[in-house]
Design a protein around this motif. Sequence first.
Motif, PDB file in Angstrom:
ATOM      1  N   VAL A   1       5.261  -1.420 -11.156  1.00  0.00           N
ATOM      2  CA  VAL A   1       4.430  -0.997 -10.032  1.00  0.00           C
ATOM      3  C   VAL A   1       5.358  -0.687  -8.863  1.00  0.00           C
ATOM      4  N   SER A   2       5.101   0.418  -8.178  1.00  0.00           N
ATOM      5  CA  SER A   2       5.940   0.778  -7.041  1.00  0.00           C
ATOM      6  C   SER A   2       5.764  -0.249  -5.930  1.00  0.00           C
ATOM      7  N   ALA A   3       6.731  -0.306  -5.028  1.00  0.00           N
ATOM      8  CA  ALA A   3       6.688  -1.270  -3.929  1.00  0.00           C
ATOM      9  C   ALA A   3       5.477  -1.011  -3.041  1.00  0.00           C
ATOM     10  N   GLU A   4       5.159   0.254  -2.832  1.00  0.00           N
ATOM     11  CA  GLU A   4       4.001   0.600  -1.991  1.00  0.00           C
ATOM     12  C   GLU A   4       2.700   0.112  -2.630  1.00  0.00           C
TER      13      GLU A   4
ATOM     14  N   GLU B   1       2.463  -3.677  -2.408  1.00  0.00           N
ATOM     15  CA  GLU B   1       2.068  -4.071  -1.050  1.00  0.00           C
ATOM     16  C   GLU B   1       0.565  -3.853  -0.859  1.00  0.00           C
ATOM     17  N   TYR B   2       0.060  -2.752  -1.352  1.00  0.00           N
ATOM     18  CA  TYR B   2      -1.364  -2.450  -1.218  1.00  0.00           C
ATOM     19  C   TYR B   2      -2.214  -3.460  -2.002  1.00  0.00           C
ATOM     20  N   ILE B   3      -1.764  -3.828  -3.209  1.00  0.00           N
ATOM     21  CA  ILE B   3      -2.478  -4.817  -4.009  1.00  0.00           C
ATOM     22  C   ILE B   3      -2.477  -6.169  -3.299  1.00  0.00           C
ATOM     23  N   ALA B   4      -1.334  -6.533  -2.710  1.00  0.00           N
ATOM     24  CA  ALA B   4      -1.270  -7.799  -1.959  1.00  0.00           C
ATOM     25  C   ALA B   4      -2.228  -7.774  -0.774  1.00  0.00           C
ATOM     26  N   ASP B   5      -2.340  -6.620  -0.109  1.00  0.00           N
ATOM     27  CA  ASP B   5      -3.276  -6.487   1.010  1.00  0.00           C
ATOM     28  C   ASP B   5      -4.721  -6.654   0.533  1.00  0.00           C
ATOM     29  N   ILE B   6      -5.044  -6.087  -0.613  1.00  0.00           N
ATOM     30  CA  ILE B   6      -6.389  -6.231  -1.176  1.00  0.00           C
ATOM     31  C   ILE B   6      -6.665  -7.698  -1.507  1.00  0.00           C
ATOM     32  N   GLU B   7      -5.659  -8.369  -2.098  1.00  0.00           N
ATOM     33  CA  GLU B   7      -5.821  -9.789  -2.418  1.00  0.00           C
ATOM     34  C   GLU B   7      -6.102 -10.609  -1.155  1.00  0.00           C
TER      35      GLU B   7
ATOM     36  N   ASP C   1       1.457   7.001  -2.527  1.00  0.00           N
ATOM     37  CA  ASP C   1       1.362   6.930  -3.993  1.00  0.00           C
ATOM     38  C   ASP C   1      -0.086   6.734  -4.406  1.00  0.00           C
ATOM     39  N   ASP C   2      -0.426   7.271  -5.562  1.00  0.00           N
ATOM     40  CA  ASP C   2      -1.753   7.043  -6.123  1.00  0.00           C
ATOM     41  C   ASP C   2      -1.686   5.722  -6.883  1.00  0.00           C
TER      42      ASP C   2
ATOM     43  N   ALA D   1      -2.709   1.257 -11.031  1.00  0.00           N
ATOM     44  CA  ALA D   1      -2.076  -0.048 -10.835  1.00  0.00           C
ATOM     45  C   ALA D   1      -3.091  -1.077 -10.356  1.00  0.00           C
ATOM     46  N   ILE D   2      -3.989  -0.661  -9.468  1.00  0.00           N
ATOM     47  CA  ILE D   2      -5.015  -1.580  -8.955  1.00  0.00           C
ATOM     48  C   ILE D   2      -5.971  -1.975 -10.088  1.00  0.00           C
ATOM     49  N   LEU D   3      -6.405  -1.001 -10.874  1.00  0.00           N
ATOM     50  CA  LEU D   3      -7.302  -1.313 -11.991  1.00  0.00           C
ATOM     51  C   LEU D   3      -6.631  -2.237 -13.001  1.00  0.00           C
TER      52      LEU D   3
END
Length: 96
Positions: free
Chosen positions: A44-47, A50-56, A82-83, A87-89
């Motif tokens: 998973v890209s760093a961006e 980071e987005y997944i951590a924000d969602i968590e 990045d799309d 990764a989120i799913l």
Amino acid sequence: MPKPLRMSRRMWVATWAVLCVAALAATAALNASPPPDPQPEKPVSAECAEYIADIEKKLARAKAEGNDDGVLAFTRTRVGADDCGDAILDHFRAGR
């Protein structure tokens, strides 16, 4: 024109029984086979991480506030980001 072959009822029943036994044997063999090896996780890209951590964080905050209905809305306004949909799913389906 050749005459068609005639089969008695006993022959039809015997043929049907043989096919059923073969199907049951094949099903048992498939059920006894080991499951396939799990696929390795995709990087998973760093961006996206980071987005997944924000969602968590947002999910944890909503749960702490008592809004634990599992529905949150997120928007991304940055151009060229990045799309991260796949990764989120993958991340949130892993717990199911």
